[in-house]
Design a protein around this motif. Structure first.
Motif, PDB file in Angstrom:
ATOM      1  N   THR A   1      14.951 -12.660  26.751  1.00 16.34           N
ATOM      2  CA  THR A   1      13.916 -12.017  27.550  1.00 16.34           C
ATOM      3  C   THR A   1      14.205 -10.529  27.660  1.00 16.34           C
ATOM      4  O   THR A   1      15.372 -10.128  27.786  1.00 16.34           O
ATOM      5  CB  THR A   1      13.887 -12.635  28.963  1.00 16.34           C
ATOM      6  N   VAL A   2      13.142  -9.723  27.619  1.00 15.52           N
ATOM      7  CA  VAL A   2      13.274  -8.296  27.917  1.00 15.52           C
ATOM      8  C   VAL A   2      12.165  -7.912  28.875  1.00 15.52           C
ATOM      9  O   VAL A   2      10.992  -8.181  28.631  1.00 15.52           O
ATOM     10  CB  VAL A   2      13.253  -7.432  26.626  1.00 15.52           C
ATOM     11  N   THR A   3      12.535  -7.315  29.994  1.00 15.53           N
ATOM     12  CA  THR A   3      11.541  -6.919  30.995  1.00 15.53           C
ATOM     13  C   THR A   3      10.902  -5.587  30.620  1.00 15.53           C
ATOM     14  O   THR A   3      11.307  -4.936  29.653  1.00 15.53           O
ATOM     15  CB  THR A   3      12.183  -6.798  32.378  1.00 15.53           C
ATOM     16  N   SER A   4       9.926  -5.186  31.410  1.00 16.25           N
ATOM     17  CA  SER A   4       9.244  -3.906  31.153  1.00 16.25           C
ATOM     18  C   SER A   4      10.212  -2.727  31.299  1.00 16.25           C
ATOM     19  O   SER A   4      10.030  -1.696  30.649  1.00 16.25           O
ATOM     20  CB  SER A   4       8.064  -3.739  32.108  1.00 16.25           C
ATOM     21  N   SER A   5      11.256  -2.892  32.085  1.00 15.84           N
ATOM     22  CA  SER A   5      12.234  -1.812  32.280  1.00 15.84           C
ATOM     23  C   SER A   5      13.363  -1.858  31.257  1.00 15.84           C
ATOM     24  O   SER A   5      14.233  -0.990  31.266  1.00 15.84           O
ATOM     25  CB  SER A   5      12.832  -1.905  33.687  1.00 15.84           C
ATOM     26  N   GLY A   6      13.335  -2.881  30.390  1.00 21.24           N
ATOM     27  CA  GLY A   6      14.333  -2.975  29.343  1.00 21.24           C
ATOM     28  C   GLY A   6      15.520  -3.863  29.648  1.00 21.24           C
ATOM     29  O   GLY A   6      16.431  -3.995  28.817  1.00 21.24           O
ATOM     30  N   SER A   7      15.534  -4.505  30.797  1.00 21.20           N
ATOM     31  CA  SER A   7      16.611  -5.445  31.097  1.00 21.20           C
ATOM     32  C   SER A   7      16.489  -6.671  30.224  1.00 21.20           C
ATOM     33  O   SER A   7      15.382  -7.158  29.978  1.00 21.20           O
ATOM     34  CB  SER A   7      16.552  -5.864  32.567  1.00 21.20           C
ATOM     35  N   THR A   8      17.612  -7.166  29.761  1.00 24.11           N
ATOM     36  CA  THR A   8      17.610  -8.297  28.842  1.00 24.11           C
ATOM     37  C   THR A   8      18.417  -9.471  29.384  1.00 24.11           C
ATOM     38  O   THR A   8      19.316  -9.305  30.212  1.00 24.11           O
ATOM     39  CB  THR A   8      18.186  -7.898  27.477  1.00 24.11           C
ATOM     40  N   ASN A   9      18.063 -10.641  28.891  1.00 20.75           N
ATOM     41  CA  ASN A   9      18.786 -11.855  29.254  1.00 20.75           C
ATOM     42  C   ASN A   9      18.758 -12.787  28.058  1.00 20.75           C
ATOM     43  O   ASN A   9      17.769 -12.807  27.302  1.00 20.75           O
ATOM     44  CB  ASN A   9      18.150 -12.530  30.462  1.00 20.75           C
ATOM     45  N   TYR A  10      19.856 -13.538  27.869  1.00 23.63           N
ATOM     46  CA  TYR A  10      19.992 -14.386  26.685  1.00 23.63           C
ATOM     47  C   TYR A  10      20.470 -15.781  27.053  1.00 23.63           C
ATOM     48  O   TYR A  10      21.223 -15.962  28.018  1.00 23.63           O
ATOM     49  CB  TYR A  10      20.999 -13.782  25.709  1.00 23.63           C
ATOM     50  N   ALA A  11      20.074 -16.741  26.237  1.00 24.86           N
ATOM     51  CA  ALA A  11      20.651 -18.066  26.341  1.00 24.86           C
ATOM     52  C   ALA A  11      22.121 -17.981  25.929  1.00 24.86           C
ATOM     53  O   ALA A  11      22.486 -17.183  25.056  1.00 24.86           O
ATOM     54  CB  ALA A  11      19.912 -19.039  25.430  1.00 24.86           C
ATOM     55  N   ASP A  12      22.949 -18.805  26.542  1.00 22.76           N
ATOM     56  CA  ASP A  12      24.377 -18.780  26.227  1.00 22.76           C
ATOM     57  C   ASP A  12      24.642 -19.019  24.743  1.00 22.76           C
ATOM     58  O   ASP A  12      25.579 -18.458  24.173  1.00 22.76           O
ATOM     59  CB  ASP A  12      25.121 -19.840  27.058  1.00 22.76           C
ATOM     60  N   SER A  13      23.804 -19.824  24.125  1.00 26.61           N
ATOM     61  CA  SER A  13      24.015 -20.202  22.730  1.00 26.61           C
ATOM     62  C   SER A  13      23.829 -19.045  21.757  1.00 26.61           C
ATOM     63  O   SER A  13      24.261 -19.128  20.604  1.00 26.61           O
ATOM     64  CB  SER A  13      23.080 -21.350  22.344  1.00 26.61           C
ATOM     65  N   VAL A  14      23.181 -17.961  22.198  1.00 25.92           N
ATOM     66  CA  VAL A  14      22.915 -16.846  21.286  1.00 25.92           C
ATOM     67  C   VAL A  14      23.556 -15.542  21.736  1.00 25.92           C
ATOM     68  O   VAL A  14      23.470 -14.534  21.023  1.00 25.92           O
ATOM     69  CB  VAL A  14      21.400 -16.630  21.086  1.00 25.92           C
ATOM     70  N   LYS A  15      24.190 -15.548  22.895  1.00 26.55           N
ATOM     71  CA  LYS A  15      24.810 -14.322  23.397  1.00 26.55           C
ATOM     72  C   LYS A  15      25.828 -13.784  22.406  1.00 26.55           C
ATOM     73  O   LYS A  15      26.637 -14.530  21.863  1.00 26.55           O
ATOM     74  CB  LYS A  15      25.496 -14.596  24.741  1.00 26.55           C
ATOM     75  N   GLY A  16      25.755 -12.476  22.179  1.00 27.08           N
ATOM     76  CA  GLY A  16      26.674 -11.850  21.242  1.00 27.08           C
ATOM     77  C   GLY A  16      26.208 -11.896  19.801  1.00 27.08           C
ATOM     78  O   GLY A  16      26.791 -11.220  18.944  1.00 27.08           O
ATOM     79  N   ARG A  17      25.174 -12.685  19.527  1.00 22.56           N
ATOM     80  CA  ARG A  17      24.668 -12.795  18.155  1.00 22.56           C
ATOM     81  C   ARG A  17      23.234 -12.277  18.027  1.00 22.56           C
ATOM     82  O   ARG A  17      22.873 -11.728  16.991  1.00 22.56           O
ATOM     83  CB  ARG A  17      24.710 -14.249  17.688  1.00 22.56           C
ATOM     84  N   PHE A  18      22.437 -12.491  19.039  1.00 20.20           N
ATOM     85  CA  PHE A  18      21.030 -12.086  19.023  1.00 20.20           C
ATOM     86  C   PHE A  18      20.824 -10.887  19.940  1.00 20.20           C
ATOM     87  O   PHE A  18      21.473 -10.767  20.989  1.00 20.20           O
ATOM     88  CB  PHE A  18      20.132 -13.216  19.505  1.00 20.20           C
ATOM     89  N   THR A  19      19.871 -10.033  19.556  1.00 16.39           N
ATOM     90  CA  THR A  19      19.504  -8.889  20.389  1.00 16.39           C
ATOM     91  C   THR A  19      17.988  -8.782  20.462  1.00 16.39           C
ATOM     92  O   THR A  19      17.323  -8.715  19.420  1.00 16.39           O
ATOM     93  CB  THR A  19      20.072  -7.580  19.824  1.00 16.39           C
TER      94      THR A  19
END
Length: 120
Positions: free
Chosen positions: A50-68
């Motif tokens: 997820t990326v918010t309108s302000s640019g904050s991001t959040n990732y599923a644990d399974s993809v953290k560090g690999r996906f952007t």
């Protein structure tokens, strides 16, 4: 309502990379939370990033560090850069616009999906 069109899926070997793009129509893109979901055969759809309108991001644990996830408001486009891909990343990837609570309740706007296949 926002119309979304994904592109960039394909077949890649394990360890490889792909970049998905999602082009959005509408003038509200810059204020909308954008998301990438995926659904593998026989599995439930899951929120990937997820990326918010302000640019904050959040990732599923399974993809953290690999996906952007990133967004370019000037181009009304959201991206998902996927590195170090694994066979378990194989799924149809969907771009979705709106808050996650709304999307999980069946609302928001969804793209048609793009297939990502990772071979071992």
């Amino acid at each position: 309502q926002v119309q979304l069109v994904e592109s960039g899926g394909g077949l890649v070997q394990a360890g490889g990379s792909l970049r998905l793009s999602c082009a959005a129509s509408g003038s509200i893109f810059s204020i909308v939370t954008m998301n990438w979901y995926r659904q593998a055969p026989g599995k439930q759809r899951e929120l990937v990033a997820t990326v918010t309108s302000s640019g904050s991001t959040n990732y599923a644990d399974s993809v953290k560090g690999r996906f952007t996830i990133s967004r370019d408001n000037g181009k009304n486009t959201v991206y998902l850069q996927m590195n170090s891909l694994k066979p378990e990343d194989t799924a149809v990837y969907y771009c979705a616009a709106g808050p996650v609570l709304l999307l999980n309740g069946g609302g928001g706007s969804w793209g048609q999906g793009t297939q990502v296949t990772v071979s071992s």
